[in-house]
Design an enzyme around this catalytic site. Structure first.
Site, PDB file in Angstrom:
ATOM      1  N   ASP A 280      -5.081  -6.736   5.773  1.00  0.00           N
ATOM      2  CA  ASP A 280      -4.635  -5.357   5.558  1.00  0.00           C
ATOM      3  C   ASP A 280      -4.578  -4.580   6.865  1.00  0.00           C
ATOM      4  OD1 ASP A 280      -6.005  -2.661   3.463  1.00  0.00           O
ATOM      5  OD2 ASP A 280      -4.437  -2.667   4.967  1.00  0.00           O
TER       6      ASP A 280
ATOM      7  N   HIS B 217      -1.487  -2.006  -3.986  1.00  0.00           N
ATOM      8  CA  HIS B 217      -2.732  -1.787  -3.238  1.00  0.00           C
ATOM      9  C   HIS B 217      -3.084  -0.301  -3.220  1.00  0.00           C
ATOM     10  CE1 HIS B 217      -5.711  -3.081  -0.192  1.00  0.00           C
ATOM     11  NE2 HIS B 217      -5.444  -1.956   0.441  1.00  0.00           N
TER      12      HIS B 217
ATOM     13  N   ASP C 209      -5.417   2.468  -1.660  1.00  0.00           N
ATOM     14  CA  ASP C 209      -6.320   2.735  -0.529  1.00  0.00           C
ATOM     15  C   ASP C 209      -7.144   3.973  -0.828  1.00  0.00           C
ATOM     16  OD1 ASP C 209      -3.955   1.444   1.765  1.00  0.00           O
ATOM     17  OD2 ASP C 209      -6.018   0.756   1.504  1.00  0.00           O
TER      18      ASP C 209
ATOM     19  N   MET D 158     -12.655   2.304   0.396  1.00  0.00           N
ATOM     20  CA  MET D 158     -13.185   2.644   1.717  1.00  0.00           C
ATOM     21  C   MET D 158     -14.070   3.870   1.502  1.00  0.00           C
ATOM     22  SD  MET D 158      -9.684   1.987   3.862  1.00  0.00           S
ATOM     23  CE  MET D 158      -8.620   2.103   2.413  1.00  0.00           C
TER      24      MET D 158
ATOM     25  N   SER E 217       0.867  -1.189   0.000  1.00  0.00           N
ATOM     26  CA  SER E 217       0.000   0.000   0.000  1.00  0.00           C
ATOM     27  C   SER E 217       0.899   1.233   0.000  1.00  0.00           C
ATOM     28  CB  SER E 217      -0.852   0.011   1.268  1.00  0.00           C
ATOM     29  OG  SER E 217      -1.279   1.346   1.523  1.00  0.00           O
TER      30      SER E 217
ATOM     31  N   HIS F   3      -8.871  -1.010  -3.001  1.00  0.00           N
ATOM     32  CA  HIS F   3      -9.607  -1.114  -1.739  1.00  0.00           C
ATOM     33  C   HIS F   3     -10.460   0.145  -1.588  1.00  0.00           C
ATOM     34  CE1 HIS F   3      -9.144  -1.338   2.959  1.00  0.00           C
ATOM     35  NE2 HIS F   3     -10.403  -1.512   2.562  1.00  0.00           N
TER      36      HIS F   3
HETATM   37  C1  DX5 Z   1      -6.065   1.383   6.352  1.00  0.00           C
HETATM   38  C2  DX5 Z   1      -5.191   1.114   5.159  1.00  0.00           C
HETATM   39  C3  DX5 Z   1      -3.851   0.619   5.691  1.00  0.00           C
HETATM   40  C4  DX5 Z   1      -2.820   0.397   4.665  1.00  0.00           C
HETATM   41  C5  DX5 Z   1      -1.691  -0.458   5.232  1.00  0.00           C
HETATM   42  O1  DX5 Z   1      -7.234   1.961   5.962  1.00  0.00           O
HETATM   43  O2  DX5 Z   1      -5.811   0.163   4.320  1.00  0.00           O
HETATM   44  O3  DX5 Z   1      -4.111  -0.592   6.366  1.00  0.00           O
HETATM   45  O4  DX5 Z   1      -3.364  -0.206   3.569  1.00  0.00           O
HETATM   46  O5  DX5 Z   1      -1.009   0.331   6.097  1.00  0.00           O
HETATM   47  P1  DX5 Z   1       0.008  -0.228   7.204  1.00  0.00           P
HETATM   48  O6  DX5 Z   1       0.716  -1.429   6.608  1.00  0.00           O
HETATM   49  O7  DX5 Z   1       0.934   0.949   7.424  1.00  0.00           O
HETATM   50  O8  DX5 Z   1      -0.846  -0.587   8.366  1.00  0.00           O
HETATM   51 ZN    ZN Z   2      -6.205  -1.062   2.277  1.00  0.00          ZN
END
Ligand code: DX5
Ligand code: ZN
Length: 212
Positions: free
Chosen positions: A171, A29, A31, A64, A6, A62
């Site tokens: 994740d 990935h 986000d 959100m 990510s 992903h």
């Molecule tokens: C949260 C994101 C994070 C990201 C990963 O909304 O989806 O989880 O992808 O971040 P780290 O590996 O820094 O937790």
């Molecule tokens: Zn994510």
């Protein structure tokens, strides 16, 4: 195991070189946060178009966001290979899965830490991927929540019992230690952000994560 970095924690002022610094990962990935489903706002489908100029990785998207049924098509149009929406963000997951798959894009559902994995049961036969959030969605750099291990094990058992073929992805807060733990209970793909971006040799750490 597949590592899907990510780039949420990357330096967006030099994005092309940041993405190139993780180019040995087969997946990437995205986000996407809309500031409504989660407090944070990151980027929209235009980011996929921009990054596709210099990456031919698998675009693991992903969402959100609220109303994913309204916006998913923009991600189809801009090169998403997988579109994962949140179970908590729509009241017609079955239809959205069908709509995504009809566009020849893989369909995934993600659940937040407080959502019971059993809520996914009606959708398991059709899903290509399940994304277990091991942190509260909304930002990188948080601590891994161990309750995700039980969810991964439950979903791994379900697919073995019923011959389902969805992939299991996790994740949030993943590092070399808990990558082993999630793999042992059936995880196929790990999303890793800050653990990679905090390392100077990112390609080496991706290798290590893929070979735990
Ligand atoms: C949260 C994101 C994070 C990201 C990963 O909304 O989806 O989880 O992808 O971040 P780290 O590996 O820094 O937790
Ligand atoms: Zn994510």
């Amino acid at each position: 195991m597949i590592c899907s970095p990510s780039f949420l924690s990357s330096d967006f002022s030099k994005l092309e070189s940041e993405i190139k610094s993780i180019s040995n990962a087969k997946w990437l990935h995205f986000d996407v946060m809309d500031g409504k489903f989660v407090d944070n706002k990151t980027y929209n489908h235009k980011m996929l178009k921009e990054v596709s100029e210099y990456s031919n990785q698998v675009f693991d998207t992903h969402l959100m966001i609220e109303n994913p049924e309204k916006y998913y098509i923009e991600y189809v149009r801009n090169g998403a290979d997988i579109i994962t929406f949140h179970l908590e963000a729509t009241n017609n997951p079955k239809k959205l899965i069908a709509d995504i798959k009809e566009k020849n894009v893989k369909a995934g559902i993600s659940i937040k830490p407080n959502t019971d994995a059993r809520e996914l049961i009606p959708f398991l036969p059709e899903l290509d991927l399940i994304l277990i959030m091991s942190v509260e969605p909304g930002k990188g750099g948080q601590k891994f929540l161990p309750n995700s291990l039980k969810k991964i094990a439950f979903l791994d058992k379900q697919r073995k019992l019923n011959n389902y073929d969805y992939l299991i992805e996790v994740d949030g807060g993943i590092n070399i230690k808990n990558a082993k733990a999630v793999k042992e209970v059936g995880c196929d793909i790990i999303v890793v952000g800050s653990f990679i971006f905090n390392h100077k040799n990112r390609k080496a750490i991706i290798e290590e994560l893929e070979n735990v």
